[in-house]
Design an enzyme around this catalytic site. Structure first.
Site, PDB file in Angstrom:
ATOM      1  N   PHE A 313      15.422 -49.162  37.032  1.00  0.00           N
ATOM      2  CA  PHE A 313      15.833 -49.717  38.320  1.00  0.00           C
ATOM      3  C   PHE A 313      15.866 -48.595  39.359  1.00  0.00           C
ATOM      4  O   PHE A 313      16.503 -47.568  39.162  1.00  0.00           O
ATOM      5  CB  PHE A 313      17.216 -50.358  38.158  1.00  0.00           C
ATOM      6  N   CYS A 314      15.153 -48.786  40.476  1.00  0.00           N
ATOM      7  CA  CYS A 314      15.143 -47.852  41.599  1.00  0.00           C
ATOM      8  C   CYS A 314      14.732 -46.453  41.108  1.00  0.00           C
ATOM      9  O   CYS A 314      13.719 -46.322  40.441  1.00  0.00           O
ATOM     10  CB  CYS A 314      16.509 -47.846  42.287  1.00  0.00           C
ATOM     11  N   VAL A 315      15.490 -45.399  41.420  1.00  0.00           N
ATOM     12  CA  VAL A 315      15.106 -44.054  40.979  1.00  0.00           C
ATOM     13  C   VAL A 315      15.136 -43.964  39.453  1.00  0.00           C
ATOM     14  O   VAL A 315      14.433 -43.132  38.857  1.00  0.00           O
ATOM     15  CB  VAL A 315      16.018 -42.989  41.624  1.00  0.00           C
TER      16      VAL A 315
END
Length: 579
Positions: A313-315
């Site tokens: 998720f995301c970074v």
């Protein structure tokens, strides 16, 4: 609103001068920004340009004419009769919605005059002769910060809601507002929710499970099964390290972790440590090696499955994808499938965060914490809040301090305020190589753990989720992951923003998402063929994942194994550590 010609001329001149003053102060604000960069990185500090004289004169004339029209309009308003405003705020702007703003001609005039002046400052900023796209975006960001801060709603003397609250409470709202301000100053942040309403492990992050491994950077949680049988292939989740993992496990009704476990999956999850001085030397390679790479090996050892499914998720997705590229570069076949939620691998358009990252700011980070040090989670949280300042800063300044109110309990905002520190070398490397130089998309450009990584070698099936209103990871940029990874990809576009679009619980089945079989290289072309599906994308993804998870077996009721024994109950110690 009956006025004399002298009063009319005085009011016009005053509001026009205020608009001029806003612009002049804005240029002073920009100059101070440039001076700050000069101190930390003189060679890279941007120089402040000025608009062309003719263009500035045209905008000034337009401002004067707009104020004249507004005053003429307000002069026709009859006492006691509501008037349709001549100048309206943009859609979604709720700062002036309260009836007090329209019931008084004075405050009605103040809000409309502010909107005219704000529009003027924005146009002046747009007129600055700046060719570079990143610099232009940064200028627009700074302009928005300045305009939002100058709103009359933010000041007691020009906010009728402040006066009305004080009258209704006989001054108690003022006293309470001062107490709220002092309390927030002691906390070092603005209260966005009732902090006393939540506790990690009590009513947040409550999905049952056990910590079966830990090192200097992560704890690994294995969640207890909620079904008698489970799919043989487990799922490893890598959340972002810039926030705490329980965004994936808020409360039972909106927990993605619980939803996946209920679907019959054995779920493991990485809980990142809140960095302190003892971890301040860790860099990007350490986060890969001690994070997803180690977690994958533990999952394999515990489940006896060589190729788990993985989700980032995301970074966390960027870190996970980089880890898979390292393993592929070493000749390993590390996973069965990859799910990426709002993840960037191509940072050419890195959203509103990208405009804040330039050579000067990165050089400053490298000089201060690039060789060791802690990047404050509170500073990072303030940056994210500034991207939506009216919703995440000024709304609470007005509510908490001017009106003396206590924010309502909201789990998502509690998580948003629960910031985490990062290692300085990690964040400095990440900012330069991803946001600034966009190196990850270039095969062989970056070396990680001794491997020149090529994301094209990550050729496993991938499910890519982006969200349509995401201002942190633009969906069009998340779409470009399809051109970087080497395997077959399924792209899904969710409604709403970075968090609300991703954490869209199937139990409520709200909003919608878009799907298409198109493999177009241009995201807008994909959208033209996409079909809107009602409800949560979680259900669509779960069916995709089940097809890649093997046969059903008896649930794994005992966490860990002889080598990886239970350390403590989920959610573990790391997630409870505060800044």
């Amino acid at each position: 609103m009956s006025v004399t010609p002298e009063q009319s001329a005085e009011a016009l001149q005053g509001m026009f001068k205020f608009g001029q003053s806003m612009a002049a102060n804005f240029f002073d604000f920009l100059s101070k920004q440039g001076a700050a960069f000069q101190q930390v990185a003189p060679a890279q500090a941007p120089q402040l340009p000025l608009p062309e004289a003719e263009e500035l004169a045209r905008l000034q004339k337009e401002l004067a004419e707009s104020h004249a029209r507004l005053w003429a309009h307000m002069s026709q308003v009859k006492p006691g009769e509501p008037a349709e405003p001549l100048v309206k705020p943009p859609a979604g702007d709720r700062r002036f919605n309260a009836p007090e703003w329209s019931s008084s001609p004075v405050y009605d005039y103040i809000r409309q005059a502010y909107l005219l002046n704000a529009d003027y400052v924005a146009k002046v900023a747009d007129a600055l002769p700046v060719a570079d796209g990143r610099t232009k975006a940064r200028m627009q960001y700074l302009t928005r910060q300045y305009i939002d801060a100058m709103a009359p709603s933010n000041f007691a003397a020009t906010n009728p809601e402040f006066i009305q609250s004080a009258l209704e409470t006989k001054g108690e709202s003022i006293t309470q507002g001062i107490k709220n301000l002092i309390g927030d100053m002691e906390k070092g942040r603005i209260s966005m929710t009732d902090d006393s309403a939540f506790e990690i492990g009590r009513n947040l992050a409550t999905t049952p499970g056990s910590v079966i491994y830990e090192n200097e950077l992560i704890q690994l949680i294995q969640y207890a099964p909620l079904t008698e049988q489970v799919y043989k292939t487990p799922l490893l989740i890598v959340p972002p390290c810039i926030n705490k993992f329980y965004i994936m496990d808020l409360q039972p009704a909106n927990s993605l972790v619980r939803f996946i476990v209920e679907q019959g999956f054995t779920v493991f999850l990485v809980s990142w440590k809140n960095t302190k001085e003892s971890e301040a030397h860790f860099g990007w390679d350490d986060y890969l090696e001690k994070g997803p790479i180690t977690a994958l090996q533990v999952v394999r050892d515990v489940t006896k499955v060589d190729k788990p499914n993985v989700l980032g998720f995301c970074v966390g997705g960027t870190i996970l994808s980089s880890s898979l590229a390292v393993l592929r570069g070493k000749g390993e076949d590390p996973a069965e499938s990859l799910t990426l939620m709002t993840t960037l691998l191509d940072f050419a358009d890195a959203g509103e965060i990208g405009c804040l990252v330039d050579e000067a700011s990165v050089a400053a980070r490298e000089a201060s914490i690039g060789r060791g040090g802690v990047f404050s989670g509170r500073e990072l949280a303030q940056v994210f809040s500034s991207l939506r300042a009216n919703d995440l800063i000024w709304q609470y300044v007005v509510g908490n301090y001017l009106k003396g109110k206590t924010p309502e309990a909201f789990d998502l905002l509690y998580w948003n305020s629960d910031s985490t520190n990062l290692s300085g070398p990690f964040i400095a490397w990440y900012l330069r190589n991803m946001y600034l130089e966009n190196n990850l998309r270039v095969p062989g450009k970056l070396e990680m753990l001794g491997v020149k990584v090529d994301m094209g070698k990550v050729d496993l099936p991938a499910y890519l989720l982006a969200t349509r209103e995401d201002h942190i990871v633009p969906w069009t940029s998340a779409y470009l992951v399809r051109q970087i990874l080497g395997g077959e990809t399924t792209f899904v576009l969710g409604a709403s923003g970075h968090i609300a679009g991703a954490i869209n619980p199937a139990s409520k089945n709200r909003r919608s998402y878009w799907t298409s079989d198109s493999t177009a290289s241009v995201p807008e072309e994909w959208l033209e063929t996409a079909v809107e599906q009602k409800g949560s994308w979680w259900l669509h993804w779960a069916e995709w994942l089940k097809q890649r998870s093997g046969e059903m077996i008896a649930a794994r009721n005992k966490p860990g194994n002889a080598k990886y024994k239970v350390i403590e109950a989920a959610p573990g110690r790391y997630v409870k550590e505060t800044v």
